[in-house]
Design a protein around this motif. Structure first.
Motif, PDB file in Angstrom:
ATOM      1  N   ASN A 203       0.813  -1.227   0.000  1.00 12.12           N
ATOM      2  CA  ASN A 203       0.000   0.000   0.000  1.00 12.12           C
ATOM      3  C   ASN A 203       0.841   1.270   0.000  1.00 12.12           C
ATOM      4  OD1 ASN A 203      -2.279  -1.506   0.090  1.00 12.12           O
ATOM      5  ND2 ASN A 203      -2.843  -0.994   2.201  1.00 12.12           N
ATOM      6  N   GLY A 204       1.948   1.228   0.734  1.00 11.67           N
ATOM      7  CA  GLY A 204       2.795   2.426   0.798  1.00 11.67           C
ATOM      8  C   GLY A 204       3.219   2.853  -0.598  1.00 11.67           C
ATOM      9  N   TYR A 205       3.597   1.874  -1.415  1.00 13.56           N
ATOM     10  CA  TYR A 205       4.056   2.171  -2.769  1.00 13.56           C
ATOM     11  C   TYR A 205       2.882   2.534  -3.675  1.00 13.56           C
ATOM     12  CZ  TYR A 205       8.514   0.825  -1.042  1.00 13.56           C
ATOM     13  OH  TYR A 205       9.671   0.807  -0.306  1.00 13.56           O
ATOM     14  N   MET A 206       1.783   1.812  -3.516  1.00 14.61           N
ATOM     15  CA  MET A 206       0.595   2.093  -4.342  1.00 14.61           C
ATOM     16  C   MET A 206       0.084   3.510  -4.078  1.00 14.61           C
ATOM     17  SD  MET A 206      -3.053   0.084  -4.262  1.00 14.61           S
ATOM     18  CE  MET A 206      -3.582   0.765  -2.702  1.00 14.61           C
ATOM     19  N   LEU A 207      -0.048   3.840  -2.796  1.00 15.26           N
ATOM     20  CA  LEU A 207      -0.609   5.159  -2.461  1.00 15.26           C
ATOM     21  C   LEU A 207       0.345   6.283  -2.854  1.00 15.26           C
ATOM     22  CD1 LEU A 207      -2.244   4.216   0.950  1.00 15.26           C
ATOM     23  CD2 LEU A 207      -3.465   4.868  -1.142  1.00 15.26           C
ATOM     24  N   ALA A 208       1.657   6.058  -2.701  1.00 18.33           N
ATOM     25  CA  ALA A 208       2.625   7.084  -3.110  1.00 18.33           C
ATOM     26  C   ALA A 208       2.486   7.354  -4.607  1.00 18.33           C
ATOM     27  CB  ALA A 208       4.037   6.644  -2.763  1.00 18.33           C
ATOM     28  N   THR A 209       2.287   6.290  -5.377  1.00 18.17           N
ATOM     29  CA  THR A 209       2.153   6.444  -6.829  1.00 18.17           C
ATOM     30  C   THR A 209       0.865   7.184  -7.171  1.00 18.17           C
ATOM     31  OG1 THR A 209       3.354   4.384  -7.073  1.00 18.17           O
ATOM     32  CG2 THR A 209       2.177   5.171  -9.005  1.00 18.17           C
ATOM     33  N   LEU A 210      -0.208   6.833  -6.487  1.00 18.86           N
ATOM     34  CA  LEU A 210      -1.478   7.540  -6.725  1.00 18.86           C
ATOM     35  C   LEU A 210      -1.332   9.023  -6.370  1.00 18.86           C
ATOM     36  CD1 LEU A 210      -3.960   4.846  -5.381  1.00 18.86           C
ATOM     37  CD2 LEU A 210      -3.824   5.666  -7.737  1.00 18.86           C
ATOM     38  N   LEU A 211      -0.646   9.298  -5.273  1.00 16.42           N
ATOM     39  CA  LEU A 211      -0.465  10.700  -4.849  1.00 16.42           C
ATOM     40  C   LEU A 211       0.376  11.477  -5.861  1.00 16.42           C
ATOM     41  CD1 LEU A 211       0.125  10.013  -1.065  1.00 16.42           C
ATOM     42  CD2 LEU A 211      -1.724  11.420  -2.008  1.00 16.42           C
ATOM     43  N   GLN A 212       1.353  10.810  -6.439  1.00 16.05           N
ATOM     44  CA  GLN A 212       2.187  11.496  -7.435  1.00 16.05           C
ATOM     45  C   GLN A 212       1.369  11.887  -8.658  1.00 16.05           C
ATOM     46  OE1 GLN A 212       5.326   8.652  -7.762  1.00 16.05           O
ATOM     47  NE2 GLN A 212       6.241   9.342  -5.840  1.00 16.05           N
ATOM     48  N   SER A 213       0.320  11.121  -8.953  1.00 11.80           N
ATOM     49  CA  SER A 213      -0.510  11.472 -10.104  1.00 11.80           C
ATOM     50  C   SER A 213      -1.273  12.773  -9.869  1.00 11.80           C
ATOM     51  CB  SER A 213      -1.477  10.335 -10.454  1.00 11.80           C
ATOM     52  OG  SER A 213      -2.496  10.241  -9.479  1.00 11.80           O
ATOM     53  N   GLU A 214      -1.336  13.233  -8.623  1.00  7.25           N
ATOM     54  CA  GLU A 214      -1.907  14.562  -8.334  1.00  7.25           C
ATOM     55  C   GLU A 214      -0.789  15.535  -7.935  1.00  7.25           C
ATOM     56  OE1 GLU A 214      -4.881  15.531  -9.006  1.00  7.25           O
ATOM     57  OE2 GLU A 214      -5.781  13.570  -9.426  1.00  7.25           O
ATOM     58  N   LEU A 215       0.422  15.205  -8.357  1.00  7.71           N
ATOM     59  CA  LEU A 215       1.601  16.066  -8.142  1.00  7.71           C
ATOM     60  C   LEU A 215       1.897  16.390  -6.681  1.00  7.71           C
ATOM     61  CD1 LEU A 215       1.222  16.581 -11.284  1.00  7.71           C
ATOM     62  CD2 LEU A 215       2.177  18.804 -10.801  1.00  7.71           C
ATOM     63  N   CYS A 216       1.490  15.507  -5.769  1.00  7.01           N
ATOM     64  CA  CYS A 216       1.731  15.768  -4.349  1.00  7.01           C
ATOM     65  C   CYS A 216       3.199  15.545  -4.022  1.00  7.01           C
ATOM     66  CB  CYS A 216       0.888  14.824  -3.498  1.00  7.01           C
ATOM     67  SG  CYS A 216      -0.865  15.062  -3.753  1.00  7.01           S
ATOM     68  N   GLU A 217       3.681  16.312  -3.059  1.00 10.51           N
ATOM     69  CA  GLU A 217       5.018  16.057  -2.512  1.00 10.51           C
ATOM     70  C   GLU A 217       4.836  15.077  -1.361  1.00 10.51           C
ATOM     71  OE1 GLU A 217       6.454  19.982  -1.598  1.00 10.51           O
ATOM     72  OE2 GLU A 217       6.652  20.466  -3.731  1.00 10.51           O
TER      73      GLU A 217
END
Ligand code: AMP
Ligand code: MG
Length: 402
Positions: A203-217
């Motif tokens: 989940n840590g990797y999945m959610l980080a990837t999803l967050l990057q799709s909204e340009l989150c830091e």
């Protein structure tokens, strides 16, 4: 239990676009404009040639034809970026490059292909229409007109426009900071040895990837076991961000300590448990400016809750007026079991069939399933009170874009 609609409304009421900052144009890709932009000049700024050809006075060429070409005296070339040294007088012309300013006196550009040259003279085989092949000053954008409004996503075209008007800086909503924590004593990181009772922190990797799709830091806070003291320390660190996303530990198990620890840290609970399938135990709360989501540990549930509840919140804080994910209609290829009571998000495969979309529900729909996520490119959204849809029925789907 709280409906998805009500949960969305509660979230929406808590989220406002992040206060704007000045940002260089270069660094503003993917950010959202927080000001309106006016054309500070005409675009194009001057009458210029749309062709490589000859700048002429149309009157000089009235009688020109293939049989009786008309000759004009060539005064030289005007390359792009240069001005003609003198006006075009009767009986003369200038050779002109695409984008070069049309010289005074000329009212028309004739394309090179309908001419031939002999010494200093150019012969025209056609009588042009007055004004042809000239791009007029301001014909694309008039000076003073409004060109971009607040809420515009800055992508390639918007960047081109801002650059064309010389805006080296713009006012934008900055990227969001998001802290991400995985909880569970069974979790190990990807580079650690794994035992019989362990599971890797996917989940840590999945959610980080999803967050990057909204340009989150994204600030990864790593993995923390189901231990209140360890949780407290790590969650406290995460409360400095715009969003704190926690995976796992929000169910009703004896070792689900996230909620009490968040309460200890002063996080106000805005809801816990939503009538959504999968993803029921989702938690939402707030402390000062930080919004906190507790997502279920099951990967498919976590993914669905991210898409349905978290992504629109991120998009609203990014300053996007259309923060809700787009839906479309598709024809179901197989019956889809559905028990009433919760909004159901079934993973499906969406395909364009030439004149309509078709969606196939995937066979394995367990909330712990990773394989169903791999094959899914859409979520089929079934309202809580809808009957189970049959083959051929039209359903609402939420395409998965990232
Ligand atoms: P929980 O929400 O903590 O009750 O966890 C529900 C299920 O999700 C359990 O089977 C966990 O092992 C699994 N799980 C929890 N956290 C993660 C994670 N970070 N990555 C993958 N699976 C997880
Ligand atoms: Mg757990």
């Amino acid at each position: 239990m709280l409906s998805v609609e009500k949960a969305k409304a509660i979230i929406e009421a808590q989220v406002a676009p992040k206060p704007p900052v000045q940002q260089s144009l270069q660094a503003s890709r993917g950010l959202v404009l927080a000001e309106s932009v006016e054309a500070n000049q005409a675009f194009p700024l001057f009458d210029n040639s749309a062709m490589d050809g000859y700048a002429v006075r149309a009157d000089d060429l009235k009688g020109a034809s293939r049989e009786t070409p008309v000759a004009l005296l060539n005064q030289g070339l005007i390359p792009a970026g240069f001005l003609a040294k003198r006006p075009v007088q009767a009986g003369t012309c200038f050779q002109i490059a695409t984008g070069a300013a049309v010289p005074e006196g000329a009212d028309t550009v004739v394309m090179q292909e309908s001419t031939f040259t002999e010494g200093q003279h150019v012969y025209f085989r056609r009588a042009p229409h007055q004004g042809e092949n000239i791009r007029r000053r301001g014909e694309d954008i008039a000076p003073g007109s409004s060109v971009l409004s607040p809420g515009t996503l800055i992508l390639a075209a918007q960047t081109a426009l801002l650059a064309a008007f010389g805006y080296s800086e713009v006012k934008v909503h900055p990227p969001l900071t998001v802290s991400l924590l995985s909880t569970g004593s069974e979790l190990v990181d990807i580079d650690q040895p794994i035992g019989e009772s362990h599971i890797r922190d996917s989940n840590g990797y999945m959610l980080a990837t999803l967050l990057q799709s909204e340009l989150c830091e994204v600030q990864r806070l790593g993995i923390v076991p189901d231990d209140p003291d360890a949780l407290r320390e790590r969650l406290h660190a995460g409360l400095q961000s715009d969003f704190l996303l926690i995976s796992g530990g929000v169910s009703v198990g004896e070792h689900d300590f996230v909620k009490p620890v968040l309460a200890d840290l002063g996080v106000e609970e805005l809801f816990w448990r939503v009538a959504i399938k999968p993803g029921k135990p989702v938690f939402f709360g707030k402390r000062q400016q930080t919004l906190v989501f507790g997502l279920p540990g099951n990967p498919a549930a976590s993914y669905v809750v991210f898409e349905v509840l978290v992504r629109p919140a991120l998009r609203k804080m990014r300053g996007l007026p259309d923060f809700e994910s787009p839906r479309l209609k598709a024809v179901l290829t197989k019956p889809l079991p559905h028990r009433t009571g919760r909004t159901h998000y079934a993973r499906g495969h969406l395909q364009w069939q030439g004149d309509h979309y078709e969606v196939s529900p995937l066979v394995f729909q367990g909330s712990h399933s990773l394989s169903s996520l791999i094959d899914a490119n859409a979520l089929i959204e079934l309202p809580p009170n809808a009957a189970a849809p049959k083959t051929g029925e039209t359903v609402t789907v939420l395409p998965l874009l990232a």
